[in-house]
Design a protein around this motif. Structure first.
Motif, PDB file in Angstrom:
ATOM      1  N   LYS A  43      -1.156   1.992   8.324  1.00 16.48           N
ATOM      2  CA  LYS A  43      -0.273   2.429   9.871  1.00 16.48           C
ATOM      3  C   LYS A  43      -0.598   3.598   9.966  1.00 16.48           C
ATOM      4  O   LYS A  43      -1.425   3.792  11.057  1.00 16.48           O
ATOM      5  CB  LYS A  43       0.946   1.875  10.265  1.00 16.48           C
ATOM      6  CG  LYS A  43       1.098   0.177  10.283  1.00 16.48           C
ATOM      7  CD  LYS A  43       2.649   0.056  10.416  1.00 16.48           C
ATOM      8  CE  LYS A  43       2.865  -1.610   9.958  1.00 16.48           C
ATOM      9  NZ  LYS A  43       4.731  -1.772  10.565  1.00 16.48           N
ATOM     10  N   PHE A  79      -6.806  -1.024  10.810  1.00 17.09           N
ATOM     11  CA  PHE A  79      -5.688  -2.139  11.055  1.00 17.09           C
ATOM     12  C   PHE A  79      -6.006  -3.654  10.725  1.00 17.09           C
ATOM     13  O   PHE A  79      -5.418  -4.614  11.294  1.00 17.09           O
ATOM     14  CB  PHE A  79      -5.967  -2.201  12.511  1.00 17.09           C
ATOM     15  CG  PHE A  79      -5.413  -0.309  13.195  1.00 17.09           C
ATOM     16  CD1 PHE A  79      -4.301  -0.360  12.556  1.00 17.09           C
ATOM     17  CD2 PHE A  79      -5.817  -0.261  14.326  1.00 17.09           C
ATOM     18  CE1 PHE A  79      -2.787   0.538  13.653  1.00 17.09           C
ATOM     19  CE2 PHE A  79      -5.126   1.527  14.570  1.00 17.09           C
ATOM     20  CZ  PHE A  79      -3.624   1.719  14.171  1.00 17.09           C
ATOM     21  N   ASP A  83       0.911  -2.170  16.288  1.00 16.47           N
ATOM     22  CA  ASP A  83       0.136  -1.652  15.851  1.00 16.47           C
ATOM     23  C   ASP A  83      -1.268  -2.835  16.261  1.00 16.47           C
ATOM     24  O   ASP A  83      -2.601  -2.390  16.448  1.00 16.47           O
ATOM     25  CB  ASP A  83       0.012  -2.494  14.234  1.00 16.47           C
ATOM     26  CG  ASP A  83       1.419  -1.616  13.495  1.00 16.47           C
ATOM     27  OD1 ASP A  83       1.049  -0.082  14.091  1.00 16.47           O
ATOM     28  OD2 ASP A  83       2.197  -2.210  12.608  1.00 16.47           O
TER      29      ASP A  83
END
Length: 646
Positions: free
Chosen positions: A61, A80, A95
């Motif tokens: 992250k 990601f 995210d």
């Protein structure tokens, strides 16, 4: 386990513990840089940890965010994707959103929409999710708005960064790191190792076609960026790191925040530099721009009350130079992501950059009308070629010359960020315009009402605009059909009436109003026909039956009596002077009786009606016996009146 095996196991365990401790120490250092928003050093550290095959959801992250905020979208997308694949249970809505944004910048809109669907599934009240659901065909809208600009590269770009252009005299001020040798990357926060200064070009005879530093006392060893100068050239608002009296100030996390400063021109030199009172060491305030009347300052901040990573705010500039309390422009403009770099034109169109509204990828430039300080208008993506799959920002525009400038880190540029010049060929259509016309009439008499007021009231019960009916009772209004409105007709002595018009396709609409009198203000002996502005009830020569054209007028009297049940009238009928007086008296009585009989046949009680014939005794002109008058003048005397008796 043999003794030798035990020794090997112990040695391996000690080695593993050593490696683990080293990884943890390195990871802590990366997290420290990350918390300071020093994303480039954080990336280098996180990559080293990842290369040693140490991976976690938190690491991915933070590494993905570091790439994202440095506009390294290809690398961010890969990280990601790894996060979503390997740690699906640890993926937060934010995210997914950033992953979708990175896919857009790579031109993969199909997969981006799939990821955005995952994002919307995890959110309930997020404005970005709502916008995505409502505008699934946002690419078609962007295409509609595209192709309205001719765009060329700014001739003073370098291999370094140039951005944040601002109009100054006949030239520009802009920000660059061209003299530092660093590739400065300003988005919302700055890495403290990158140094940006303000420059000017073509703003005076000294700097014609030559880029020079802007103001010796303005630039420091830290960052100076986005700026605006008042029209008289006497006051400068600009962005700078929290740098006071030669020293920079950090917040409790060790971050040097951004602040807006104000400087004044004194004897040709910028002086009296002061920071604005709504700055704060704990959050950033940046990117100042003035309203057309220079009474409002718009800016970007992440202060308390911010919806997302950064929002656009405004403050009023008082006559004494002080400021009001900052106000957030609201959820229609600001989202849970980044809104930044505002600019307001003379026609009060707000342009700004955002990655929260549906766009092509990265920061896109959007526009909305803010007349009457209404920040709830439709927000439009200005389309290509202004916007690209990368970051597009710091848009400024002169509506008179149709020329403007903006910055982008799109492919094909010279440096990290480049300034581009553009010419608007076709204006952006912000409003769905709908013309509403009609006539206002008396409901009973059908006569036009001259001087009636027709107002437009929005759904917040605020009057938007109005018109007065002309000599023909007509009005004309132009509405914003992107929102619902009430169109209301008013006239003294009448009951107001309104009609609701919802969101529409903008096709012209006709609304005729028929207003009822609130009360008939009349007394005994008044002629109801005159009060209702009725046409005269005429009869053919030597006849007493109601003519077809007169039936319409009698029906209006009937309508008035139905509305006012206590009203009683006497019908008075008259003849012209031709013929014998006795005969005319009888004829007029028959005309009066014919009139009330007609009204009785339409449901009016006989007890409310009386009749009286006057023959030729009450002529309204000089057409007496023996006087030569035209048939038209004689016609005027053959009439009925409706006299109020109660």
């Amino acid at each position: 386990m043999t003794k030798k095996a035990q020794i090997l196991f112990i040695l391996f365990t000690i080695s593993a513990i050593g490696v683990s401790l080293a990884q943890e120490k390195l990871l802590n250092k990366g997290n420290e840089k990350y918390e300071e928003y020093s994303f480039r050093p954080a990336i280098d550290i996180y990559k080293r940890v990842l290369d040693k095959e140490f991976v976690s959801a938190d690491l991915l992250k933070k590494l993905g965010n570091s790439y994202y905020f440095n506009s390294d979208y290809k690398e961010a997308a890969e990280i990601f994707q790894k996060l979503v694949t390997e740690f699906p249970n640890d993926v937060a809505p934010e995210d997914y959103f950033k992953y979708a944004q990175t896919l857009k910048t790579l031109g993969d809109y199909e997969d981006s929409n799939k990821v955005m669907s995952q994002f919307t599934a995890l959110t309930t009240s997020d404005a970005r999710a709502s916008a995505f659901k409502e505008e699934r065909d946002y690419l078609a809208e962007i295409k509609t708005n595209s192709g309205r600009y001719d765009i060329t590269s700014f001739e003073y770009n370098t291999v370094y960064s140039e951005f944040a252009p601002a109009f100054y005299k006949d030239g520009l001020i802009f920000s660059s790191d061209r003299d530092t040798g660093n590739f400065a990357r300003y988005r919302h926060t700055w890495n403290a190792k990158d140094f940006l200064d303000l420059y000017k070009v073509n703003s005076d005879s000294v700097s014609m076609n030559v880029v020079t530093k802007f103001g010796e006392d303005i630039n420091t060893r830290l960052h100076e960026s986005a700026s605006v100068v008042t029209k008289d050239g006497e006051t400068l608002y600009f962005t700078r790191n929290n740098f006071v009296e030669g020293k920079y100030v950090k917040d409790e996390k060790g971050i040097i925040r951004l602040k807006i400063f104000r400087a004044r021109m004194i004897d040709g030199i910028w002086g009296e530099i002061e920071e604005l009172p709504f700055n704060n060491d704990g959050y950033s305030v940046a990117n100042p721009v003035l309203s057309p009347d220079e009474k409002i300052l718009y800016f970007t901040s992440d202060m308390p009350g911010t919806y997302g990573l950064s929002d656009i705010f405004m403050v009023a500039i008082n006559d004494d130079g002080t400021f009001s309390t900052p106000e957030n422009l609201g959820a229609n403009i600001n989202t849970e992501a980044r809104e930044t770099f505002p600019f307001v034109t003379n026609n009060e169109i707000l342009y700004f950059s955002s990655d929260g509204h549906p766009g092509l990828g990265g920061l896109d430039i959007f526009a909305t009308k803010i007349k009457r300080k209404d920040f709830n208008g439709k927000v439009l993506n200005v389309g290509e070629p202004i916007n690209s799959r990368r970051d597009d920002f710091t848009f400024i525009f002169n509506e008179l010359s149709k020329e403007g400038y903006m910055a982008s880190n799109r492919e094909g540029g010279i440096g990290e960020d480049d300034i581009y010049k553009f010419l608007e060929k076709e204006p952006l259509v912000f409003e769905c315009v709908q013309q509403v016309t009609g006539t206002v009439r008396d409901k009973i008499s059908n006569n036009v009402l001259v001087g009636a007021t027709v107002k437009v009231i929005n759904e917040n019960n605020e009057e938007i605009l109005s018109d007065i009916t002309n000599s023909e009772g007509n009005y004309s209004l132009v509405l914003d059909c992107n929102q619902g409105n009430f169109v209301r007709a008013l006239m003294e002595g009448y009951v107001p009436f309104e009609e609701y018009i919802g969101v529409s396709d903008g096709k012209p609409k006709i609304i005729d109003f028929y207003l009822e009198r609130d009360i008939i203000t009349a007394g005994f002996g008044d002629d109801l026909a005159k009060l209702l502005q009725l046409s005269t009830i005429y009869f053919d020569f030597n006849k007493y039956n109601i003519r077809q054209d007169s039936e319409v007028e009698v029906e209006k009297v009937i309508a008035a009596m139905e509305k006012y049940p206590s009203l009683k009238i006497q019908v008075n009928s008259h003849t012209d002077s031709r013929g014998l007086a006795a005969y005319n008296l009888l004829l007029s009585q028959k005309r009066a009786e014919a009139t009330i009989n007609y009204m009785i046949s339409k449901g009016i009680g006989s007890g409310r009606l009386a009749s009286k014939g006057y023959g030729e005794t009450k002529l309204i002109n000089d057409c007496y016996d023996g006087i030569n008058c035209s048939s038209q003048k004689h016609d005027l005397n053959r009439r009925s009146e409706f006299i109020i008796s109660e």
